[in-house]
Design an enzyme around this catalytic site. Structure first.
Site: not given
Length: 730
Positions: A598, A611
């Site tokens: 990400s 995350y």
């Protein structure tokens, strides 16, 4: 005949009456092709001589409509039939005769196929089959040329001519083996002229051809011939003891299903690597009762070595299969691999010797010398092809060959086509030209790609993107129904292929849906073994599965949610790569692993600590695995920025929460699509390109990384974030 036991009579007078003459030909063809006891996939051809209006003279003229080159009778439409002036075809006999008389018979055969275009009616673009003359030169208005196992069993018997007379009397004549073409057409014409009562001809070691002046009568007569042959064979077969004594009786016992699956799973990736030295193959496993009866028998080795008889069969199955004399009750998997390795080496040498012995000065170069059919006692058959459809057809054709051998051995003695004749078909210059006319293979052809997380979002989009380039896609998701749904979408768009469906997982087509939990190594192994059973192995894996658990309003995330985030986003990707590496090493074929990280991995921000940290770990996992798996496997990552549209990570409540967090106006009753669009545009406005980031954008990156376009790239992260400058490398 009043009733049929071995074929299906499916003619519907009302349906046929509603069709024009060409439509009736297509109808008859579809009925015949729809029953594999009548003809194999892609095999056989049909024709009708129809009076048409000549587009130039306006006068009535007789036109031969005949199934053209390629295609399958079961699915053929009008476009699959060529149309030729019947009289012009007959006139070609003089031209052929003048050339053949000069000792140029072989060249004349090839030349005549080229001349068919000069007889084309109404500019029909469908290329004519080499069997065109067989239909033109016979007297019937309607002609069927079929490849039923029962009739080929007679054609492949040592005393074929005698058996033909015994079974059919004067209604079916006999012609010795000839390569399809002009010479065979003229031989059939002479037989029909000499024996006007003859309505069919047995074609030695090939099949049969039948005719009539009424299309329904032709269809019925074709079925009658097959039924007669079947009744004769099954009566003799039963008298000899039936299944108990088939192929000389049983030599080996079948392993139980669990052991078969375990053994296949253990050998298939390795075997795929062995047969894919020149080009990669896709496999189909078959282990039903009929194929096991054959591979377990005393005569299997002898009959397998003889090879197939019908040209349609060996063009797919090669001159012969590889039979491995392995004792499933006394030898282990290591012994099987050793015997397979020795068998493959011997097979390649035999094939090279066959080529050297039979080649002509102008023969094409030797093709891949690896077997396309492998037979193993106790296990069954493995068929190989350039894609799943072709491997299924290869399996179907060898099934046909087995049935032919069963019938021939029941009534007489099976004989194969002489090697030189087989070679002249396999390496026929017209066949080579046909292969060269085939469209180029797609970029990801012959590849099996596992997409984990394919049930939704980026994974689903990636699966659809990769299959467009010719890949076989294994759609994997924690949610089995979601994985199956994506696979169904792909098959609905691209079809399931043709040929025998196989058994178990081998019944799949270009896509397969499987469930797996990537936090559980055993679940991953089970899934990869199922992929091996379905396709023989795999080439690339794309891990798009992930989880986002936001911190609570105080910025805290519970310990179990932290652990779950790392289990899925980091440990899961590691376990997939680690477990897959075992299969890649077994195959010995280069592969690709693409992980999803990400843009958040490089940007620290509030509210997503678990995350973001997990994705940073994912970035380094890419680099570590690139080193661990080199040089066989390239490992790279795709780093999206926030993908809202189509993402399973953004259900309605999270979208609303984000809108509220960023003070973006919305109403509680606003449609979800509208809410998603607002949030996506908000994130887009923070990037340099100002455009929302979609799953399709990510899928393009996965495609680049599993293809060979970036073949020297490994250990890298490709960002697809719209230009998020906060994530620039620093």
């Amino acid at each position: 005949m009043s009733s049929y036991k071995y074929v299906n009579f499916a003619w519907d007078d009302a349906a046929a009456a509603a069709l024009d003459p060409v439509g009736r030909l297509v109808y008859r063809s579809n009925l015949l092709g729809g029953d594999q006891r009548i003809t194999n996939t892609g095999g056989g051809n049909t024709s009708s001589k129809i009076t048409e209006k000549d587009p130039l003279s306006g006068q009535p003229t007789e036109v031969l409509w005949v199934k053209g080159s390629g295609g399958d009778l079961r699915t053929s439409t009008r476009e699959n039939f060529s149309s030729l002036y019947q009289q012009k075809l007959l006139d070609l006999q003089k031209l052929y005769g003048s050339r053949a008389d000069k000792g140029l018979k072989s060249q004349a055969e090839d030349d005549m196929v080229g001349m068919f275009s000069h007889a084309t009616f109404n500019l029909n673009p469908r290329a004519s089959s080499i069997d065109t003359t067989l239909h033109s030169f016979l007297p019937g208005k309607h002609v069927d040329h079929m490849h039923p196992n029962a009739v080929i069993a007679i054609a492949a018997s040592q005393n074929c001519e005698k058996l033909t007379q015994e079974i059919f009397g004067g209604q079916m004549a006999y012609v010795k083996w000839m390569r399809p073409g002009f010479e065979l057409g003229l031989a059939m014409q002479a037989i029909a002229q000499k024996n006007p009562s003859t309505k069919a001809i047995m074609m030695g070691q090939h099949g049969f051809i039948s005719w009539a002046d009424d299309d329904k009568a032709c269809y019925t007569w074709t079925l009658d011939c097959i039924e007669k042959a079947s009744v004769y064979i099954e009566t003799k077969y039963a008298a000899k003891g039936g299944d108990a004594t088939a192929f000389g009786g049983q030599k080996y016992a079948t392993l139980d299903e669990a052991k078969r699956r375990a053994t296949f799973s253990a050998i298939l990736p390795w075997l795929r690597g062995q047969v894919s030295k020149e080009k990669r193959f896709i496999g189909t496993v078959q282990d039903d009762a009929k194929i096991l009866r054959f591979v377990n028998s005393k005569d299997a080795a002898r009959l397998a070595e003889l090879g197939t008889s019908c040209p349609d069969h060996f063009l797919r199955t090669k001159i012969k299969p590889l039979y491995v004399d392995w004792n499933p009750q006394a030898e282990d998997t290591a012994a099987l691999k050793a015997k397979l390795a020795a068998g493959l080496a011997a097979y390649r040498q035999d094939y090279a010797a066959y080529y050297a012995k039979c080649k002509h000065a102008n023969s094409p170069a030797m093709r891949d010398p690896n077997p396309t059919v492998v037979l193993i006692p106790g296990l069954g058959m493995i068929a190989w092809g350039k894609d799943k459809s072709e491997s299924r057809v290869t399996a179907e054709f060898y099934n046909c060959a087995v049935e032919v051998m069963r019938g021939a051995e029941a009534i007489d003695q099976y004989i194969a086509l002489p090697q030189q004749e087989a070679f002249d078909i396999e390496y026929w210059l017209l066949e080579e030209a046909k292969l060269k006319r085939m469209p180029a293979e797609k970029e990801l052809a012959r590849q099996v790609i596992v997409v984990i997380g394919a049930g939704s979002g980026i994974g689903k989009e990636t699966a659809h993107r990769l299959v467009k380039e010719g890949a076989h896609i294994v759609c994997v998701d924690l949610n089995a129904e979601a994985a199956a749904a994506t696979a169904k979408e792909i098959e609905a768009k691209y079809g399931v292929g043709i040929g025998v469906a196989g058994t178990g997982l081998s019944a799949c087509g270009p896509a397969l849906g499987l469930a797996a939990n990537i936090t559980d190594r055993a679940s991953i192994r089970k899934m990869l073994d199922e992929v091996a059973l379905a396709y023989g192995g795999f080439d690339s894996i794309c891990v798009t599965a992930g989880i986002f658990v936001p911190s609570d309003t105080s910025g805290h995330i519970p310990d179990d949610k932290w652990a779950l985030t790392f289990a899925i986003n980091v440990t899961g990707s590691y376990l997939v790569g680690d477990e897959a590496s075992k299969t890649w090493k077994e195959q010995g074929l280069k592969g690709q692993l693409v992980l999803t990280t990400s843009a958040n991995a490089a940007v620290a921000k509030k509210g997503s600590v678990a995350y973001d940290v997990s994705k940073a770990a994912g970035n380094h996992l890419v680099r570590e695995l690139a080193i661990e798996l080199a040089p066989l496997v390239r490992v790279n990552g795709v780093a999206p920025a926030t993908v809202v549209q189509g993402s399973a990570m953004f259900p309605r409540d999270r979208v609303i929460g984000s809108l509220a967090k960023y003070n973006i106006p919305y109403t509680d009753d606003e449609a979800t699509d509208s809410l998603v669009k607002k949030l996506a545009q908000f994130y887009a406005d923070r990037t340099l390109t100002k455009a929302p980031i979609t799953p399709a954008d990510q899928a393009e990156a996965y495609f680049l990384l599993v293809s060979q376009r970036l073949s020297k790239t490994t250990g890298q992260i490709i960002t697809v974030d719209g230009g998020l400058h906060e994530a620039f490398l620093r």
